[in-house]
Design a protein around this motif. Structure first.
Motif, PDB file in Angstrom:
ATOM      1  N   GLN A  34       0.831  -1.210   0.000  1.00  0.00           N
ATOM      2  CA  GLN A  34       0.000   0.000   0.000  1.00  0.00           C
ATOM      3  C   GLN A  34       0.862   1.257   0.000  1.00  0.00           C
ATOM      4  O   GLN A  34       0.580   2.217  -0.720  1.00  0.00           O
ATOM      5  CB  GLN A  34      -0.929   0.000   1.217  1.00  0.00           C
ATOM      6  CG  GLN A  34      -1.879   1.195   1.254  1.00  0.00           C
ATOM      7  CD  GLN A  34      -2.968   1.031   2.297  1.00  0.00           C
ATOM      8  OE1 GLN A  34      -3.358  -0.073   2.644  1.00  0.00           O
ATOM      9  NE2 GLN A  34      -3.468   2.146   2.795  1.00  0.00           N
ATOM     10  N   LEU A  35       1.924   1.246   0.786  1.00  0.00           N
ATOM     11  CA  LEU A  35       2.815   2.418   0.829  1.00  0.00           C
ATOM     12  C   LEU A  35       3.521   2.608  -0.516  1.00  0.00           C
ATOM     13  O   LEU A  35       3.726   3.742  -0.957  1.00  0.00           O
ATOM     14  CB  LEU A  35       3.842   2.252   1.951  1.00  0.00           C
ATOM     15  CG  LEU A  35       3.293   2.225   3.384  1.00  0.00           C
ATOM     16  CD1 LEU A  35       4.426   2.099   4.383  1.00  0.00           C
ATOM     17  CD2 LEU A  35       2.456   3.461   3.678  1.00  0.00           C
ATOM     18  N   LEU A  40      -2.477   4.107  -1.425  1.00  0.00           N
ATOM     19  CA  LEU A  40      -3.792   3.876  -2.010  1.00  0.00           C
ATOM     20  C   LEU A  40      -4.226   2.426  -1.791  1.00  0.00           C
ATOM     21  O   LEU A  40      -3.389   1.522  -1.751  1.00  0.00           O
ATOM     22  CB  LEU A  40      -3.763   4.174  -3.512  1.00  0.00           C
ATOM     23  CG  LEU A  40      -3.546   5.645  -3.893  1.00  0.00           C
ATOM     24  CD1 LEU A  40      -3.121   5.746  -5.356  1.00  0.00           C
ATOM     25  CD2 LEU A  40      -4.807   6.462  -3.647  1.00  0.00           C
ATOM     26  N   SER A  41      -5.527   2.218  -1.666  1.00  0.00           N
ATOM     27  CA  SER A  41      -6.045   0.876  -1.449  1.00  0.00           C
ATOM     28  C   SER A  41      -6.163   0.123  -2.773  1.00  0.00           C
ATOM     29  O   SER A  41      -5.989   0.698  -3.855  1.00  0.00           O
ATOM     30  CB  SER A  41      -7.424   0.946  -0.778  1.00  0.00           C
ATOM     31  OG  SER A  41      -8.411   1.353  -1.712  1.00  0.00           O
ATOM     32  N   LEU A  42      -6.512  -1.162  -2.687  1.00  0.00           N
ATOM     33  CA  LEU A  42      -6.705  -1.972  -3.884  1.00  0.00           C
ATOM     34  C   LEU A  42      -7.985  -1.602  -4.628  1.00  0.00           C
ATOM     35  O   LEU A  42      -8.223  -2.064  -5.739  1.00  0.00           O
ATOM     36  CB  LEU A  42      -6.748  -3.457  -3.504  1.00  0.00           C
ATOM     37  CG  LEU A  42      -5.479  -4.038  -2.885  1.00  0.00           C
ATOM     38  CD1 LEU A  42      -5.688  -5.497  -2.529  1.00  0.00           C
ATOM     39  CD2 LEU A  42      -4.294  -3.885  -3.826  1.00  0.00           C
ATOM     40  N   VAL A 179      -6.026   9.679  -9.903  1.00  0.00           N
ATOM     41  CA  VAL A 179      -6.420   8.471  -9.180  1.00  0.00           C
ATOM     42  C   VAL A 179      -7.380   8.863  -8.060  1.00  0.00           C
ATOM     43  O   VAL A 179      -7.117   9.818  -7.318  1.00  0.00           O
ATOM     44  CB  VAL A 179      -5.192   7.741  -8.584  1.00  0.00           C
ATOM     45  CG1 VAL A 179      -5.636   6.509  -7.806  1.00  0.00           C
ATOM     46  CG2 VAL A 179      -4.226   7.343  -9.688  1.00  0.00           C
ATOM     47  N   LEU A 180      -8.473   8.138  -7.967  1.00  0.00           N
ATOM     48  CA  LEU A 180      -9.468   8.385  -6.920  1.00  0.00           C
ATOM     49  C   LEU A 180      -9.582   7.148  -6.042  1.00  0.00           C
ATOM     50  O   LEU A 180      -9.697   6.031  -6.533  1.00  0.00           O
ATOM     51  CB  LEU A 180     -10.821   8.722  -7.548  1.00  0.00           C
ATOM     52  CG  LEU A 180     -11.946   9.106  -6.580  1.00  0.00           C
ATOM     53  CD1 LEU A 180     -12.866  10.150  -7.222  1.00  0.00           C
ATOM     54  CD2 LEU A 180     -12.772   7.887  -6.150  1.00  0.00           C
ATOM     55  N   ASP A 181      -9.541   7.371  -4.740  1.00  0.00           N
ATOM     56  CA  ASP A 181      -9.659   6.278  -3.773  1.00  0.00           C
ATOM     57  C   ASP A 181     -10.726   6.642  -2.757  1.00  0.00           C
ATOM     58  O   ASP A 181     -10.943   7.821  -2.455  1.00  0.00           O
ATOM     59  CB  ASP A 181      -8.323   6.041  -3.070  1.00  0.00           C
ATOM     60  CG  ASP A 181      -8.263   4.680  -2.382  1.00  0.00           C
ATOM     61  OD1 ASP A 181      -9.186   3.865  -2.598  1.00  0.00           O
ATOM     62  OD2 ASP A 181      -7.297   4.426  -1.649  1.00  0.00           O
ATOM     63  N   SER A 182     -11.412   5.639  -2.251  1.00  0.00           N
ATOM     64  CA  SER A 182     -12.492   5.871  -1.288  1.00  0.00           C
ATOM     65  C   SER A 182     -12.324   4.962  -0.091  1.00  0.00           C
ATOM     66  O   SER A 182     -11.830   3.842  -0.204  1.00  0.00           O
ATOM     67  CB  SER A 182     -13.851   5.619  -1.949  1.00  0.00           C
ATOM     68  OG  SER A 182     -14.901   5.710  -1.005  1.00  0.00           O
TER      69      SER A 182
END
Length: 322
Positions: A34-35, A40-42, A179-182
């Motif tokens: 992740q680092l 960011l997550s998967l 990139v978008l992460d939630s």
């Protein structure tokens, strides 16, 4: 007899301790992955818009949308892969920090750009007084935090910037990899509809077969270790079953009920193996601190219950053949 049972407890405890260590290494490996991926997550998406707009306009779309509550946007410069312009809304996963703090919501509406840098930049910072600065493209950016952990990762060389309002208004989305992460997974169709996207593709492909990006490839050593632990349980069970013949012959001589003999052997096996599992597991959890124990407990519980059930089925089957 008691000596044999103590040996069983110690043997199972050692295997259980090893299982905890393996899950600790899995979590450690997941964190590093992740680092390496800018924290960011998967479930993160690479997105492209139907039309070129300013970064400020896209930020405003996110801000005004009630369905996108806990998200982070990464605008990654195409010519500077270690530089990311960051925007966040609500709660989102923040990188580990060695000092300082991460961006607040007010920082995303500031006229002054602010930076959070990886630990490899720490010695390169300019600190005239109480404030540290990073020289980037001829400009000095105030640094409010230093990212890093005990592990070495690609995040150590990254620069996150909360851009100034002027920069956001003039920079265009077509010039950046976005990139978008939630915090909670979002369906790609929902993203495309809410933000008017041309495409939304997973940053990391989720495959059920082995590939360079699969979970299995990243954790093959730990998976083999867990397989070896399961084999260890089965080996101990086999030894126990082999030693049954002498005790069963004694039970037959004493005219014992075979069903009762099978139940008592199963109960004894389950008790001592369970005790070893508990001792080894607790010792491992005391030594190795993890963020979650859910999958560890589910795996160890499944191995124990599965071996106990299999033992009972095998001993009943064997006694029927005697």
């Amino acid at each position: 007899m008691l000596k044999r049972k103590i040996v069983v407890v110690l043997y199972i405890a050692l295997i259980s301790f090893f299982c905890v260590y393996l899950f600790f290494k899995i979590q450690e490996r997941d964190l590093i992955i992740q680092l390496n991926n800018n924290n960011l997550s998967l479930d993160a998406y690479k997105i492209t818009l139907k039309q070129d707009i300013s970064l400020a306009e896209l930020d405003q779309k996110i801000k005004d949308n009630d369905k996108l509550t806990d998200v982070q946007l990464h605008y990654q410069a195409k010519d500077q892969r270690n530089v990311t312009y960051f925007y966040g809304k609500g709660n989102y996963t923040q990188p580990p920090l060695l000092s300082g703090h991460f961006f607040s919501s007010a920082d995303f509406e500031s006229d002054v750009p602010l930076a959070v840098v990886g630990k490899n930049y720490e010695k390169k910072l300019y600190e005239p007084k109480d404030q540290a600065y990073l020289k980037l493209d001829g400009n000095y950016l105030p640094v409010i935090g230093v990212m890093g952990d005990n592990y070495h990762s690609d995040l150590d060389d990254q620069i996150f910037i909360a851009a100034s309002t002027q920069k956001l208004a003039t920079a265009q989305t077509n010039d950046y990899r976005i990139v978008l992460d939630s915090l909670t997974p979002i369906d790609a169709k929902v993203l495309k509809k809410e933000l008017g996207l041309l495409s939304a593709t997973r940053l990391v492909k989720k495959n059920f077969i082995i590939s360079d990006e699969s979970w299995l490839v990243s954790h093959w050593a730990q998976v083999l270790g867990l397989f070896a632990a399961a084999v260890g349980f089965l080996a101990q069970m086999a030894v126990w079953l082999i030693s049954l013949r002498h005790r069963y012959n004694e039970a037959v001589f004493l005219q014992a009920d075979p069903a009762k003999f099978a139940f008592e052997e199963w109960r004894t096996y389950s008790l001592w193996v369970g005790l070893g599992t508990l001792i080894g597991g607790m010792a491992g959890m005391f030594v190795f601190q993890m963020t979650t124990y859910t999958y560890l407990l589910l795996t160890m519980g499944s191995i124990y219950l599965g071996s106990s059930l299999l033992f009972y089925l095998l001993i009943v089957s064997r006694l029927k053949k005697e």
